[in-house]
Design an enzyme around this catalytic site. Structure first.
Site, PDB file in Angstrom:
ATOM      1  N   HIS A  60      -3.513  -5.381   0.680  1.00  0.00           N
ATOM      2  CA  HIS A  60      -2.889  -5.867   1.918  1.00  0.00           C
ATOM      3  C   HIS A  60      -2.941  -7.393   1.969  1.00  0.00           C
ATOM      4  O   HIS A  60      -3.875  -7.959   2.537  1.00  0.00           O
ATOM      5  CB  HIS A  60      -3.615  -5.293   3.134  1.00  0.00           C
ATOM      6  CG  HIS A  60      -3.408  -3.833   3.304  1.00  0.00           C
ATOM      7  ND1 HIS A  60      -2.391  -3.314   4.066  1.00  0.00           N
ATOM      8  CD2 HIS A  60      -4.068  -2.766   2.766  1.00  0.00           C
ATOM      9  CE1 HIS A  60      -2.434  -1.988   4.022  1.00  0.00           C
ATOM     10  NE2 HIS A  60      -3.442  -1.631   3.236  1.00  0.00           N
ATOM     11  N   GLU A  73      -1.315  -9.346   3.753  1.00  0.00           N
ATOM     12  CA  GLU A  73      -1.075  -9.893   5.093  1.00  0.00           C
ATOM     13  C   GLU A  73      -2.349 -10.399   5.767  1.00  0.00           C
ATOM     14  O   GLU A  73      -2.294 -11.292   6.611  1.00  0.00           O
ATOM     15  CB  GLU A  73      -0.385  -8.844   5.988  1.00  0.00           C
ATOM     16  CG  GLU A  73      -1.208  -7.611   6.368  1.00  0.00           C
ATOM     17  CD  GLU A  73      -1.096  -6.449   5.377  1.00  0.00           C
ATOM     18  OE1 GLU A  73      -0.765  -6.708   4.197  1.00  0.00           O
ATOM     19  OE2 GLU A  73      -1.350  -5.297   5.768  1.00  0.00           O
ATOM     20  N   CYS A  86       0.838  -1.203   0.000  1.00  0.00           N
ATOM     21  CA  CYS A  86       0.000   0.000   0.000  1.00  0.00           C
ATOM     22  C   CYS A  86       0.875   1.257   0.000  1.00  0.00           C
ATOM     23  O   CYS A  86       1.477   1.573  -1.025  1.00  0.00           O
ATOM     24  CB  CYS A  86      -0.992  -0.054   1.150  1.00  0.00           C
ATOM     25  SG  CYS A  86      -2.480   0.876   0.804  1.00  0.00           S
TER      26      CYS A  86
HETATM   27  N1  GLN Z   1      -2.254   6.614   2.813  1.00  0.00           N
HETATM   28  C1  GLN Z   1      -2.355   5.848   1.608  1.00  0.00           C
HETATM   29  C2  GLN Z   1      -3.729   5.957   0.984  1.00  0.00           C
HETATM   30  O1  GLN Z   1      -4.661   6.369   1.596  1.00  0.00           O
HETATM   31  C3  GLN Z   1      -1.994   4.405   1.850  1.00  0.00           C
HETATM   32  C4  GLN Z   1      -2.934   3.685   2.738  1.00  0.00           C
HETATM   33  C5  GLN Z   1      -2.350   2.439   3.322  1.00  0.00           C
HETATM   34  O2  GLN Z   1      -1.133   2.248   3.302  1.00  0.00           O
HETATM   35  N2  GLN Z   1      -3.200   1.572   3.872  1.00  0.00           N
HETATM   36  O3  GLN Z   1      -3.914   5.597  -0.152  1.00  0.00           O
END
Ligand code: GLN
Length: 559
Positions: A527, A529, A402
């Site tokens: 994600h 994970e 992300c």
């Molecule tokens: N802050 C970034 C976004 O909103 C990444 C979010 C995250 O890493 N979960 O896209």
């Protein structure tokens, strides 16, 4: 007539859901979530279908806006709910995917009741905690039970008994036992038995007091799980049984374990499964293997054995800004360990603070792999970019998740000459917004639940690291973000060597980026994970940890 008798025999065959309610006493953070998940794992080994619910008595609607420093990671369900990290334990131990409604908060309960009141659903009644709030709580619990054909649903009540916020929940749970019947609901109270060094003995008084506190709500525990730093002996357990009025067999001791995945094995040794089978009359259910046979948990035992492997050793650094509370990266840490167990290495996870100057100098040199996790806000981002640069320059495997993927794209863009490239999250007026907000997100001003959340399909491109790991054309992964890879820079970045190995099925949203001429450089927008299991490690984590292991073999002398 035939239809009616068929229906009656169908209902007769259906198993009723039974509930195991877990409360906590003495202190918080004693591992109620792990205890609940471990009970679930044991019951799963009997062939039961087990679901789980976490009740968080705080007023927040969900975990989305909670500070990771205080509450640890936000766990995202497949259907896009931002929930408490205990749901992660349940999913990993039970190997299930739970719906977002499995996380009940005071915020959600009151929100629903107030909406009903505004709709006129209560027909002029004065709306009160009993019965309206308590009815709502029971309805929410039953809704999760009905969302799947669960034989057993674990209900963990967050906090400790005696908390003001917990009271309506305890009352609702007491009512639930009366409505569902004694044979269908049992209560497990998890306490802490401290060891007083000066006195040279364990103390049972806090357990006695918290059990008394629980009793004052009309709930008598059926089982007491005593957490302790070292094992407690039989006379002490007898004392607890006596003072807390539970059978001796129902006093279970779970001393600190070397890995959380060992707790089901510890509890199994204490015959937790058999006690629950008898107490809830589970042997009356259709088609269950209720033989008290210790081979049931054998495959789990194997996993625990691999998790405890001591060599060969490798080190992976998680470079993030929430490192003061390691629980902020709970699922990532667990997913790394699952992958290490799968490969057969001992993995040291090091937490590296990204909110420092000059990360490049030394801090990363004894790592075999770098993982850049998700996050929000500008603080610590330059450190993440340094880590990306270091990994590219030194050919160290690097995995970005992300915001980690965003950092990879930004740094790659800067390297190919897009000076000052950034994400609009950190600099709205930057010259090359390689990461930008999706159009529909721009209109949203509210903070909670406004992101791209939950599971989406992702199409993989053949002959890439991603495809080699998954070996599938379409995968499903969970998301939690507002910002995206900006397609305006697609051509320039790919012409300079960036591979876009995963995208939404319509090719619009970029999901995975890679560098082909690097040992392992992969960033994903989702994600992964959240979907890793101890007995089913996630393919991307396995591929990454394997690359880190390879790196360690080639660099062990240099270190
Ligand atoms: N802050 C970034 C976004 O909103 C990444 C979010 C995250 O890493 N979960 O896209």
């Amino acid at each position: 007539m035939n239809f009616i008798s068929n229906f009656i025999s169908y209902v007769g065959m259906m198993n009723l859901t039974k509930y195991i309610i877990i409360t906590g006493g003495v202190v918080s953070s004693i591992g109620k979530g792990i205890t609940s998940a471990s009970i679930g794992r044991i019951l799963r080994s009997y062939g039961l279908k087990v679901g789980a619910i976490k009740i968080d008595p705080y007023l927040n609607w969900d975990s989305g806006t909670l500070n990771p420093y205080q509450h640890g990671e936000v766990f995202v369900t497949y259907d896009g709910m931002e929930t408490d990290l205990d749901l992660g334990h349940y999913e990993r131990f039970l190997d299930v995917e739970l719906p977002g409604i499995a996380n009940i908060t005071t915020g959600k309960v009151y929100d629903s009741v107030i909406n009903k009141e505004r709709n006129g659903d209560f027909l002029g009644a004065c709306v009160q905690i009993i019965p309206h709030i308590t009815d709502e709580i029971k309805e929410m619990i039953r809704k999760t039970s009905n969302s799947d054909d669960f034989d057993i649903v674990l209900v963990e009540l967050g906090g400790t008994v005696g908390d003001i916020e917990s009271q309506p929940f305890l009352e609702a749970l007491r009512q639930l036992r009366n409505e569902e019947g004694h044979d269908n609901v049992m209560f497990v109270h998890v306490t802490f038995v401290p060891y007083l060094k000066a006195a040279g003995e364990f103390k049972t008084k806090p357990t006695q007091h918290s059990t008394k506190e629980l009793r004052s709500t009309g709930i008598s525990p059926d089982m007491i799980v005593c957490r302790s730093q070292e094992p407690i002996d039989e006379p002490l357990k007898r004392k607890i049984a006596h003072f807390c009025d539970v059978p001796y067999d129902a006093v279970i001791n779970t001393p600190d374990a070397s890995t959380i995945y060992e707790v089901p094995l510890v509890m199994d040794k204490e015959n937790v499964g058999q006690y629950i089978v008898d107490r809830l009359k589970l042997d009356e259910l259709e088609g269950l293997d209720v033989n008290p046979d210790s081979s049931k948990l054998d495959s789990w035992r194997e996993v625990v054995k691999s998790l405890k492997k001591q060599d060969p050793e490798i080190s992976i650094g998680i470079v993030g800004k929430y490192i003061e509370l390691e629980d902020s990266y709970m699922s990532i840490r667990e997913a790394l360990q699952h992958a290490a167990a799968n490969i057969g290495v001992k993995l040291n996870v090091k937490f590296v603070n990204s909110d420092v100057n000059n990360l490049k100098d030394g801090t990363l040199s004894d790592l075999d792999g770098i993982l850049i996790p998700g996050g929000f806000g500008e603080r610590g981002v330059e450190g993440k970019l340094d880590a990306v640069e270091y990994a590219i320059a030194n050919n160290i495997p690097i995995f970005g998740i992300c915001l980690g993927m965003h950092s990879m794209v930004i740094q790659f863009a800067r390297r190919i000459g897009l000076e000052g490239a950034n994400s609009s999250e950190f600099d709205e007026n930057n010259p090359y917004p390689v990461i930008d907000m999706m159009e529909e997100q721009k209109k949203i001003k509210q903070m909670g639940g406004t992101m791209r959340l939950g599971s989406y399909d992702c199409k993989l491109q053949k002959d890439t690291k991603a495809y080699d790991a998954y070996k599938q054309d379409i995968i499903k992964e969970r998301h939690r973000h507002r910002f995206e890879f900006n397609n305006e820079f697609k051509e320039e970045l790919t012409n300079n060597g960036l591979i876009l190995s995963g995208s939404s099925p319509d090719d619009f949203l970029i999901e995975i980026v890679e560098l082909p001429d690097h040992p392992w450089f992969l960033g994903c927008q989702f994600h992964p994970e959240f979907k890793s299991r101890p007995n089913n490690a996630h393919p991307l984590f396995v591929s990454f940890v394997d690359a880190a292991y390879e790196y360690s073999k080639n660099h062990s002398e240099a270190k």
